[in-house]
Design an enzyme around this catalytic site. Structure first.
Site, PDB file in Angstrom:
ATOM      1  N   ARG A 138      -5.050   6.175   4.324  1.00 12.67           N
ATOM      2  CA  ARG A 138      -6.065   6.128   5.364  1.00 12.67           C
ATOM      3  C   ARG A 138      -6.801   7.460   5.294  1.00 12.67           C
ATOM      4  NH1 ARG A 138      -5.422   5.949  11.995  1.00 12.67           N
ATOM      5  NH2 ARG A 138      -7.596   5.444  12.407  1.00 12.67           N
ATOM      6  N   GLY A 197       2.145  -6.766   6.846  1.00 13.69           N
ATOM      7  CA  GLY A 197       0.897  -7.013   7.549  1.00 13.69           C
ATOM      8  C   GLY A 197      -0.199  -6.052   7.149  1.00 13.69           C
ATOM      9  N   ASP A 226      10.113  -6.431   4.711  1.00 14.37           N
ATOM     10  CA  ASP A 226       8.968  -5.836   5.389  1.00 14.37           C
ATOM     11  C   ASP A 226       8.762  -4.449   4.799  1.00 14.37           C
ATOM     12  OD1 ASP A 226       6.936  -5.525   7.186  1.00 14.37           O
ATOM     13  OD2 ASP A 226       8.215  -4.958   8.858  1.00 14.37           O
ATOM     14  N   ARG A 258      -1.297  -8.587   4.438  1.00 13.36           N
ATOM     15  CA  ARG A 258      -1.843  -9.253   5.630  1.00 13.36           C
ATOM     16  C   ARG A 258      -0.995 -10.472   5.983  1.00 13.36           C
ATOM     17  NH1 ARG A 258      -4.147  -5.913   8.306  1.00 13.36           N
ATOM     18  NH2 ARG A 258      -5.612  -7.329   9.304  1.00 13.36           N
TER      19      ARG A 258
END
Length: 960
Positions: A511, A576, A329, A642
């Site tokens: 971001r 994700g 992860d 994702r």
């Protein structure tokens, strides 16, 4: 348990209320709630209620070697050979107790980590807000939650106010998800995109909300994953499989050799012959092997605990050795799991400012290009100064003690506040200067936040600070030019340049937030501050610049990934997050290599990489491929963005079809099925209880670097297991040779006289042989251990088998020569009757003296053999081989003491009356010591000659 539909996200709030017979404003009645609790059961996950000692104990006694030792014990008791039976019972108890204690401690530590379940919930019952145990929540309960609360059940949201929920443990998203109450059209919407749902065990990171419980216990999304985990069968580790296979092979060999004993003695089943058969069977089975493995594993587990890894089962640690692929992860494992502001762009500069620092630490530097700038110089730029003000004041986060992680608020706002602190401009620095008087919070509709601050001590001026998405540009009509504010000239050119920079920063996994400012007053606004609306505040703003925020990689991640590459281990990142974010992190830490395609160059002169290769895929792209198409890929993708739980499981299955040995890391409930499916599941200590239950190893520091340490420890243990297997098994081979050839030595009644008694064999294998083997088990790792590929060929390689038989033949042959010399060359040459027990001591004196000679020769040879096994090819005269200098010879203190004590320990039993004759079936010796010393010297010469031949003739490289 009654079942409910699973499409609540596609239903309206009135439909949900009607279906569940509840009222979103009043909640359930107490009587109705009690009835539903009986109908649906308690809101708990099954199979997670603490430690089961009996299950742990059963795991210790159901391995092949223990079962075979138990059989040998039973046979010994049947023939009334209680000495052998007693020793075997001690061996079995020792192995079982050590293994049980270690695994029980690991499970007890795991039990202490089970803190993720929500202990209580705020619900509406009979129209009154009340707090109940989360286990008493039922479908239809109206649950109220706010910042910091853990959602106790799956809920359909019916009221939200700036609600954001951290669903990383379920979806893998590193950023909290903004929630709403509107119904979704598609019933097959993925969990991560169900914005009107809140899921059990996720955490509220911002705002507050209210929802109707639609699923509890095993019916929740977490419960479904837990059910899938339970349906996945557990597999044994490579070491368990190898040892069990070895045990059964040795069992068959011992039966075969026992039949030979009886056949040679014409199937005369008297007690002496049965005891001889038992002695031969005991010689075949390495009684000390499981004891050594158990202790070595326990020491390895303790070592790993000090390095922040809890190993739940002893045998798991060795299974880290053959790992070929790690599927990791991203959030919190390869990265810090803490958002940080890393880039600042203002219009007057061609490039970007870089902000350094780790996580929430309020120390760091600001650089532009290759130059590190001091705070005073940076803040002299009015544009930059305003941007830092905006970061600090358009912000609701609080930092109490960042070094200890004591921060509160939305992760993005924490990152902005930490950035301001790095320039000594955190929110506290404005006390007495500016005061927040009006807030327009971030919402899914506006996608921006504004804060109005009054300037204390002035004539009533106010500063408006705004941050948000790209739509902030729509309300900006001015720019900073030095200390001056000017109207935007060519707006299309301005927007083109800013949008290009936003796109560039997005490709770097950032971001991006737009910051803006305006100074105003009640007079210029034409109304008192109390009547200002959002539309009054968010207009005619001055564009300040862009800030880039991301979850930064851990410093040690890049080093650890490189170590994996050096060790022949591929690292895959399954996350994700969005593709651009995943790609940027993967490139930075080295998962994606340097062979990148041509780059695009933007007009600002900043280079950006636009990869177009199959190493990076989204879950949608990967899942769209059939298994055959996946298998046809030259290589599996190194990054999957994702990612869904099903995708992670498919990845593990694809690796297994390629005969790879895979480790999976993760912390969320969504990782649990793949953790269980993987060969080695590695969970994070701060992760979900379900993930921890599905794993074999738990990292208390959530750090990928700790995995590499576990890999190194696993390889060290595997290397040392090979060494002490050669040591113990070659001794067994020598004993078998002695006893098989010994069948030819028969007394006047035609009964074979065993050269070694059963107690002598057990004494050598357990008392004097086990400590040197354990000392081999704690040998330090070689400097090259992480520079060789994983060993998938198994424990018993051709070289290891050759070593076992070569050294065993040397020892067996030499002690048979000793037997012959004592009895036939220097003795009377006769084998008396009943020399297999102590009933004819005078006539059997020569045989008993010969056995003492064999015991001492054998013992001293395999003690010297422990030094042989420090390196299976290098000479003992070299540093690599364990010698070369006195310092190197004695650096393993346990080996030194085990060899010295082991060499002296048998001597008293040679001379103590009754013990020597009645138990060991041996007698005192004198001149035979010369034969013993000569045998050991010859064994040393043969060993060095054998290693020399190996170095000359073997072409394959030596793999530790």
């Amino acid at each position: 348990m009654a079942e409910l539909p699973d499409d609540f996200h596609a239903r309206s709030i009135p439909d949900v209320s009607k279906l569940l017979e509840t009222d979103a404003e009043v909640g359930l009645g107490s009587a109705k709630a009690a009835e539903l609790l009986v109908k649906y059961g308690r809101n708990e996950l099954q199979g997670q209620r603490g430690i089961n000692p009996w299950r742990i104990l059963l795991q210790q006694v159901t391995n092949g070697l223990t079962l075979i030792l138990t059989i040998a014990t039973v046979v010994s008791i049947v023939v009334e050979d209680y000495a052998e039976a007693g020793v075997l019972i001690i061996v079995i108890l020792f192995n079982t107790i050590v293994g049980f204690v270690q695994d029980f401690r690991a499970e007890r530590t795991m039990d202490a980590l089970r803190k993720m379940a929500s202990p209580s919930a705020k619900v509406l019952r009979d129209g009154v807000q009340t707090r109940i145990s989360s286990g008493d929540v039922v479908p239809g309960d109206v649950i109220i939650f706010e910042v910091g609360d853990i959602i106790p059940a799956d809920c359909r949201l019916c009221d939200v106010l700036n609600l954001e929920i951290d669903e990383a443990m379920l979806t893998g998203e590193s950023m909290p998800t903004m929630k709403s109450v509107e119904s979704l059209q598609a019933k097959d919407t993925t969990i991560g995109d169900r914005f009107n749902m809140a899921y059990s065990s996720t955490t509220v990171s911002k705002g507050r909300g209210k929802g109707i419980a639609v699923a509890t216990g095993m019916a929740t999304e977490i419960g479904k994953i837990s059910t899938a985990i339970d349906e996945t069968p557990s597999s044994t580790t490579p070491l368990q499989r190898r040892l069990n296979k070895m045990a059964y092979v040795l069992f068959v060999i011992s039966i075969f050799l026992a039949v030979i004993v009886f056949a040679v003695n014409k199937f005369n089943f008297n007690t002496e012959i049965i005891i001889y058969a038992i002695a031969l069977s005991i010689a075949v089975i390495p009684e000390g092997l499981i004891a050594v493995i158990t202790v070595v594993m326990a020491l390895g587990v303790k070592r790993m605990a000090r390095q922040n890894a809890i190993v739940r089962k002893l045998v798991v640690l060795e299974s880290m050795q053959p790992v070929t692929n790690i599927c990791s992860d991203k959030t919190g494992t390869l990265t810090q799991g803490k958002m940080a502001l890393t880039n600042v762009w203002i219009r007057s500069k061609e490039g970007t400012y870089r902000v350094s620092g780790q996580g929430y630490e309020t120390t760091g530097s600001i650089s532009y290009g290759d130059e590190v700038l001091d705070a005073k110089r940076i803040l002299a730029d009015e544009n930059f100064h305003r941007l830092v003000e905006c970061s600090a004041l358009c912000n609701t986060a609080n930092i109490v003690e960042s070094s200890k992680g004591k921060v509160w608020g939305d992760p993005t706002e924490i990152a902005l506040q930490v950035f301001a602190y790095k320039l000594q401009m955190g929110k506290p620095s404005f006390l007495g200067l500016k005061e927040a008087v009006l807030e327009f919070p971030f919402s899914s509709a506006s996608k921006r936040m504004s804060m109005v601050c009054s300037n204390l001590g002035t004539s009533g001026d106010f500063d408006i600070y705004t941050k948000g998405a790209e739509n902030v540009l729509e309300i900006c009509d001015k720019i900073m030019d030095g200390e001056m504010v000017k109207q935007i000239g060519d707006r299309s050119e301005f927007l083109e340049k800013v949008h290009a920079q936003i796109e560039l920063m997005a490709t770097q996994g950032l971001r991006v937030l737009v910051t803006a400012h305006r100074r105003t007053s009640e007079q210029s606004m034409g109304k008192p501050r109390e009547k200002w609306e959002r539309g009054d505040v968010e207009k005619s703003l001055t564009f300040l610049g862009l800030v880039g925020i991301r979850d930064t990689p851990r410093v040690e991640s890049k080093i650890s990934v490189q170590q994996c590459h050096d060790a022949g281990i591929k690292v895959h990142m399954l996350t994700g997050d969005h593709k651009s974010t995943a790609l940027a992190i993967a490139t930075e830490i080295g998962i994606i290599g340097n062979q990148l395609p041509p780059s695009d160059v933007h007009t600002d002169g900043v280079e950006t990489i636009v990869p177009m290769y199959r190493e990076v895929m989204t879950a949608g792209e990967f899942d769209a491929l059939s298994n055959d198409e996946v298998d046809a890929l030259e290589d599996l993708p190194l990054v999957i963005a994702r990612c869904t739980p099903a995708t992670k499981v498919r990845m593990i299955e694809a690796l297994h079809r390629r005969k790879k040995y895979a480790a999976m890391t993760g912390d969320g409930v969504n990782d649990a099925p793949s953790l269980k499916k993987a060969d080695v599941g590695i969970a994070m200590g701060a992760g979900s209880d379900v993930a921890k239950q599905s794993s074999e190893i738990v990292l208390t520091d959530n750090n990928f670097a700790t995995i590499v340490l576990a890999m190194k420890e696993g390889r060290r243990i595997f290397s040392n297991i090979k060494k002490f297997v050669v040591h113990l098994m070659s001794t067994n081979v020598g004993q078998v040779i002695v006893l098989i050839v010994g069948l030819a030595f028969q007394d006047s009644e035609g009964v074979s006289v065993f050269p070694l008694s059963p107690v002598q064999i057990l004494f050598m294998n357990m008392v004097t042989g086990t400590p040197p083997a354990m000392s081999l088990g704690i040998e330090p790792a070689s400097s090259s251990i992480m520079h060789v590929p994983p060993q998938l060929g198994g424990l018993f390689t051709k070289e290891l088998m050759m070593d076992m038989f070569a050294y065993g033949s040397f020892m067996g042959g030499l002690v048979l020569i000793d037997w012959t010399l004592v009895i036939y060359a220097f003795g009377h040459g006769r084998l008396a009757f009943d020399c297999n027990d102590d009933s004819n001591l005078n006539a059997c004196d020569t045989v008993f003296r010969a056995r003492s000679t064999l015991l001492m020769s054998f013992t001293w040879m395999f003690l010297l053999h422990a030094y042989n096994c420090r390196h299976l090819r290098a000479s003992l005269f070299t540093k690599e081989g364990g010698g070369g200098s006195f310092k190197r010879l004695v650096d393993n203190k346990l080996m030194v003491w085990s060899v010295v004590v082991g060499a002296l320990l048998p001597i008293p039993f040679v001379y103590i009356p009754t013990v020597n004759t009645n138990i060991f079936k041996q007698a005192s010796i004198t001149w035979e010591w010369g034969i013993i010393v000569a045998s050991v010297l010859v064994f040393f010469v043969l060993s060095e000659t054998y290693k020399l031949l190996k170095r000359k003739l073997m072409k394959t490289p030596y793999v530790l």
